[in-house]
Scaffold this motif. Sequence first.
Motif, short mmCIF file in Angstrom:
data_model
loop_
_atom_site.label_atom_id
_atom_site.label_comp_id
_atom_site.label_asym_id
_atom_site.label_seq_id
_atom_site.Cartn_x
_atom_site.Cartn_y
_atom_site.Cartn_z
N ASP A 275 65.33 -8.59 5.50
CA ASP A 275 66.58 -9.01 4.87
C ASP A 275 66.43 -9.09 3.35
O ASP A 275 67.34 -8.75 2.59
N TRP A 276 65.26 -9.57 2.90
CA TRP A 276 64.99 -9.57 1.46
C TRP A 276 64.99 -8.13 0.92
O TRP A 276 65.54 -7.86 -0.16
N ALA A 277 64.40 -7.21 1.67
CA ALA A 277 64.35 -5.81 1.24
C ALA A 277 65.76 -5.24 1.11
O ALA A 277 66.04 -4.45 0.19
N ALA A 281 67.21 -3.75 -2.34
CA ALA A 281 67.68 -2.36 -2.40
C ALA A 281 69.06 -2.27 -3.05
O ALA A 281 69.37 -1.28 -3.74
N ARG A 282 69.88 -3.30 -2.84
CA ARG A 282 71.22 -3.29 -3.47
C ARG A 282 71.13 -3.55 -4.97
O ARG A 282 72.12 -3.43 -5.68
N ARG A 283 69.96 -3.89 -5.45
CA ARG A 283 69.75 -4.18 -6.87
C ARG A 283 68.63 -3.31 -7.45
O ARG A 283 67.87 -3.73 -8.31
N ASN A 284 68.57 -2.06 -6.98
CA ASN A 284 67.51 -1.17 -7.43
C ASN A 284 67.56 -0.93 -8.93
O ASN A 284 66.53 -0.72 -9.57
N THR A 286 68.04 -3.04 -11.11
CA THR A 286 67.36 -4.17 -11.77
C THR A 286 65.86 -4.15 -11.52
O THR A 286 65.06 -4.34 -12.46
N TYR A 287 65.45 -3.92 -10.26
CA TYR A 287 64.04 -4.11 -9.90
C TYR A 287 63.28 -2.80 -9.69
O TYR A 287 62.05 -2.80 -9.76
N GLY A 288 63.98 -1.72 -9.39
CA GLY A 288 63.32 -0.43 -9.22
C GLY A 288 62.35 -0.36 -8.08
O GLY A 288 61.35 0.37 -8.12
N LEU A 289 62.62 -1.09 -7.00
CA LEU A 289 61.70 -1.15 -5.86
C LEU A 289 62.15 -0.29 -4.69
O LEU A 289 61.46 -0.25 -3.66
N GLY A 290 63.28 0.39 -4.81
CA GLY A 290 63.76 1.24 -3.74
C GLY A 290 65.25 1.08 -3.53
O GLY A 290 65.82 0.02 -3.81
N ARG A 291 65.88 2.14 -3.02
CA ARG A 291 67.33 2.13 -2.83
C ARG A 291 67.75 1.78 -1.40
O ARG A 291 68.93 1.58 -1.12
N THR A 292 66.78 1.70 -0.49
CA THR A 292 67.06 1.33 0.89
C THR A 292 66.04 0.29 1.35
O THR A 292 64.97 0.14 0.73
N ARG A 293 66.38 -0.37 2.44
CA ARG A 293 65.42 -1.33 3.03
C ARG A 293 64.09 -0.64 3.30
O ARG A 293 63.02 -1.16 2.97
N GLU A 294 64.16 0.56 3.89
CA GLU A 294 62.95 1.25 4.28
C GLU A 294 62.08 1.59 3.06
O GLU A 294 60.85 1.48 3.12
N GLU A 295 62.72 1.98 1.96
CA GLU A 295 61.95 2.29 0.76
C GLU A 295 61.27 1.05 0.19
O GLU A 295 60.11 1.10 -0.25
N VAL A 296 61.98 -0.06 0.17
CA VAL A 296 61.41 -1.30 -0.36
C VAL A 296 60.22 -1.76 0.50
O VAL A 296 59.15 -2.09 -0.03
N VAL A 297 60.41 -1.77 1.81
CA VAL A 297 59.34 -2.20 2.71
C VAL A 297 58.12 -1.29 2.57
O VAL A 297 56.98 -1.75 2.47
N ALA A 342 68.21 -16.92 -6.19
CA ALA A 342 67.07 -17.29 -7.02
C ALA A 342 65.76 -17.06 -6.28
O ALA A 342 64.78 -16.55 -6.85
N ASP A 343 65.70 -17.43 -4.99
CA ASP A 343 64.50 -17.22 -4.20
C ASP A 343 64.18 -15.73 -4.09
O ASP A 343 63.03 -15.30 -4.26
N ARG A 344 65.20 -14.94 -3.80
CA ARG A 344 64.97 -13.51 -3.59
C ARG A 344 64.63 -12.80 -4.90
O ARG A 344 63.81 -11.88 -4.92
#
Length: 519
Positions: A275-277, A281-284, A286-297, A342-344
Amino acid sequence: MTHLRRRAAAAVLALAAGLTTAAATAPAAAAAPAADTPRGLDRYYQQRPDWHTCVQGPQDQDGAALEQAGARCAEVTVPLDYGDPGARTVTLALSRIKATDTRHRIGTLLLNDGGPGSPTLSAPLRVHAAMKDTAARFDIVGLDPRFVGRSAPLDCGWPIGFSITSSGTSRTSFERQVGFQRDLAAKCRSAAADLLPYASTRDAARDMDIVRGALGERRISYLGLSYGTYLGTVYTQMFPGRYDRVVLDSALAPAHAGPALLPNMAPESEQAFADWADWVARRNDTYGLGRTREEVVAGVLRTVAAAGTRPLVVGTGADAVELDDTRVPMVVFMNLAGDSDADRASLAELVATLTEVAAGRPATPSDGTTALLRFLFTPQGSQAGSISQAILCADGTAPRDPEDYWRRIERDRARYPLSGPLLDNISPCAFQDGPREAPTEVSRDARALILSATGDPRTPHRDGVTLHGLLPGSRLLTLRGANQHGLYGTYGNACVDDTVNAYLASGRLPKADVTCTKA
């Protein structure tokens, strides 16, 4: 396991009091012992606390905050071994914000902040604010349980803060973990072999009842969080008729106390990670960690694998901490207890830092990340981790054979790739003596208000449902749609807070179970 991030933010705990051979509190006024006082414990139940300032020195921020709120502190003495109450004793520290509406005073509300092993001395500040007008009708008492905080702190002298580490990505790293956890157990035996058998929840419940008696209450109300819900449940079973209102926030099923606590979290912890991922992903942009849950994980798991090849060095100089594939999962896990923006965001920033370090690029961790890493992976957190582990080991028997852990890790690795190797891993309990007493059987009904969020990643909602079934006279308040551990007075849900406050004020449980919704 609760509020480790709160402990890390505090960084340094004020520790005081210890084992003694004689009572350290003021003598009680002459009074006949209660008819139900256990044999040999009259002098403990008859003691009366000597209230004094909570401030222990110029750097004591917790004590200063309590003082500013009008709290006073005291000590209560309890036996180390209830089977031999005339021998060694333990001095417990407690704080109290007294009721101001004395005409309508209800009684004492005793708090426990979970952990296991979380200091609770400062908790009256938070709870007093959450109770609003009802606070004036209670003496609100924070008690550091035995061997915690200011109550004779137990410290195994570990080179790290907490024993909770992942098995890593290979059999080789797991074998290193077996040796490491065996060494942690040996350090505890060397430092505190005479105390470890007495760290159980049953002994903590006995201490609670002495505190009740020392405060002059025939019955006591209770608010427990996370592991504190198990302590509260045990108290209702061991001391029926001595409690009034009982609130169990983020409830733990009794079967999952002790060494079973961590493996029980794996499914919900992995879901909270997913769920965090989604959120990240909806804020890629800002964070550049991936555009989908699967990419972030996948990116987080790549960072774990990279740390297994070459440990990540986070921070510089004296603040530098090495993170390998056994440590990175714990850092992520620690930041999955809440679902606020804030946590996420905090976890996203931390993961972005680890990603940069893994790629060989410079990255400066936040002050909060630095404090957390030092608390988890340096001796700074040894006392907190030592007592947390001691309580778990005293409350249940762990498997002894490392192969049992490895089979469970391999079974869960595919479905819980982050949480399985972490929460299924071997622990010091595999190398320590089993508990002195059998776990408490929940066979008595108890009227309590049980709080549980559907997505709680620490004490799953299914545990709240189970406890409600064991206590049919209770009511279950379910908060839907929240990946949140710890609800009352912290999450800001009016439905939850208002329901708890109405119960505390009236003593009447809701007529039926309650469902609240995340705002």
